[in-house]
Scaffold this motif. Structure first.
Motif, short mmCIF file in Angstrom:
data_model
loop_
_atom_site.label_atom_id
_atom_site.label_comp_id
_atom_site.label_asym_id
_atom_site.label_seq_id
_atom_site.Cartn_x
_atom_site.Cartn_y
_atom_site.Cartn_z
N ARG A 129 38.81 33.65 36.26
CA ARG A 129 38.12 34.89 35.95
C ARG A 129 39.07 35.72 35.10
NH1 ARG A 129 34.50 32.38 36.66
NH2 ARG A 129 33.00 32.40 38.34
N LEU B 163 40.10 39.63 33.80
CA LEU B 163 39.98 41.05 34.05
C LEU B 163 40.34 41.83 32.79
CD1 LEU B 163 41.80 41.35 37.50
CD2 LEU B 163 39.38 41.05 37.08
N ALA C 280 46.84 33.51 43.45
CA ALA C 280 46.10 34.38 42.53
C ALA C 280 46.45 34.06 41.09
CB ALA C 280 46.39 35.84 42.84
N HIS D 60 40.12 34.79 43.90
CA HIS D 60 41.14 35.79 44.23
C HIS D 60 40.95 37.10 43.47
CE1 HIS D 60 43.44 32.81 46.49
NE2 HIS D 60 43.09 31.96 45.53
N VAL D 61 39.72 37.45 43.15
CA VAL D 61 39.46 38.65 42.36
C VAL D 61 39.87 39.90 43.11
CG1 VAL D 61 37.65 40.04 41.28
CG2 VAL D 61 37.64 37.57 41.01
N SER D 62 39.48 40.02 44.37
CA SER D 62 39.79 41.25 45.11
C SER D 62 41.28 41.40 45.36
CB SER D 62 39.02 41.27 46.43
OG SER D 62 39.38 40.16 47.22
N THR D 63 41.98 40.32 45.65
CA THR D 63 43.43 40.43 45.86
C THR D 63 44.15 40.75 44.55
OG1 THR D 63 43.67 38.03 45.66
CG2 THR D 63 43.46 38.93 47.88
N ARG E 25 42.85 42.47 42.03
CA ARG E 25 42.58 43.88 41.75
C ARG E 25 43.49 44.78 42.57
NH1 ARG E 25 36.88 45.20 39.72
NH2 ARG E 25 37.51 47.27 40.37
N ALA E 26 43.73 44.42 43.82
CA ALA E 26 44.62 45.20 44.67
C ALA E 26 46.05 45.16 44.14
CB ALA E 26 44.57 44.67 46.11
N HIS F 102 43.79 50.69 35.30
CA HIS F 102 42.48 50.53 35.93
C HIS F 102 41.80 49.28 35.38
CE1 HIS F 102 41.64 52.82 32.27
NE2 HIS F 102 40.45 52.25 32.29
N ILE G 54 35.20 42.58 35.00
CA ILE G 54 35.53 41.18 35.28
C ILE G 54 34.55 40.31 34.51
CG2 ILE G 54 35.76 39.44 37.08
CD1 ILE G 54 36.04 41.82 39.03
#
Length: 161
Positions: free
Chosen positions: A13, A15, A52, A78-81, A83-84, A100, A104
């Protein structure tokens, strides 16, 4: 060496990331990549960071306006990790930054078309009245970065009236 079959290849993915800092800051691609790896390592640990696999594919930064953007490649699950981890980056080479995630995408091309090239717009350098004196400033829309003797101060147009 043979290629892996399609069902065994890693899925990615992409970002679209926006970067904002003070107008006189200088940030390079390597510095940004190092900050991402450091933040991911601290937040996720070495195994989570390796899973990730955050990699900067493209990076642009304009030193006169203090704005930039990047395309960051990550593994699909692992998109959410990721982003974190990106949210944990607050400084790059001792420069305060705001980062920011704009969006995605599943391909690099779609990420660049949808989320890149949307920086804050044209910046204008001019003198403004701040604290009873004329000071140099960079104006981007409603945001004004006023140069003082000890650094920069973030203000809005209403603060200057």
């Amino acid at each position: 060496m043979k290629h892996l079959p399609k069902h065994l290849r890693p899925r990615w993915r992409y970002l679209g990331v926006g970067i904002e800092t003070w107008p006189d800051a200088t940030i390079g691609r390597r510095d940004f990549q190092r900050a991402l790896w450091y933040a991911a390592g601290n937040l996720l640990g070495d195994p989570g960071s390796a899973d990730a696999d955050l990699s900067v594919l493209s990076f642009t930064f304009d030193e006169t306006t203090g704005e930039g953007e990047a395309v960051v490649r990550i593994r699909r699950g692992h998109v959410s990790t990721a982003r974190a981890a990106i949210a944990c980056v607050s400084t790059i080479e001792d420069q305060q930054v705001g980062i920011h995630v704009r969006g995605i995408s599943g391909t690099v091309r779609a990420c660049e078309e949808r989320y890149m090239g949307r920086a804050g717009g044209p910046a204008e350098q001019r003198d403004v009245a701040f604290e009873g004196a004329d000071r140099p400033a960079v104006v981007r829309g409603d945001a004004v970065d006023v140069s003082t003797g000890s650094g920069h101060v973030g203000a809005t147009r209403l603060d200057l009236e």
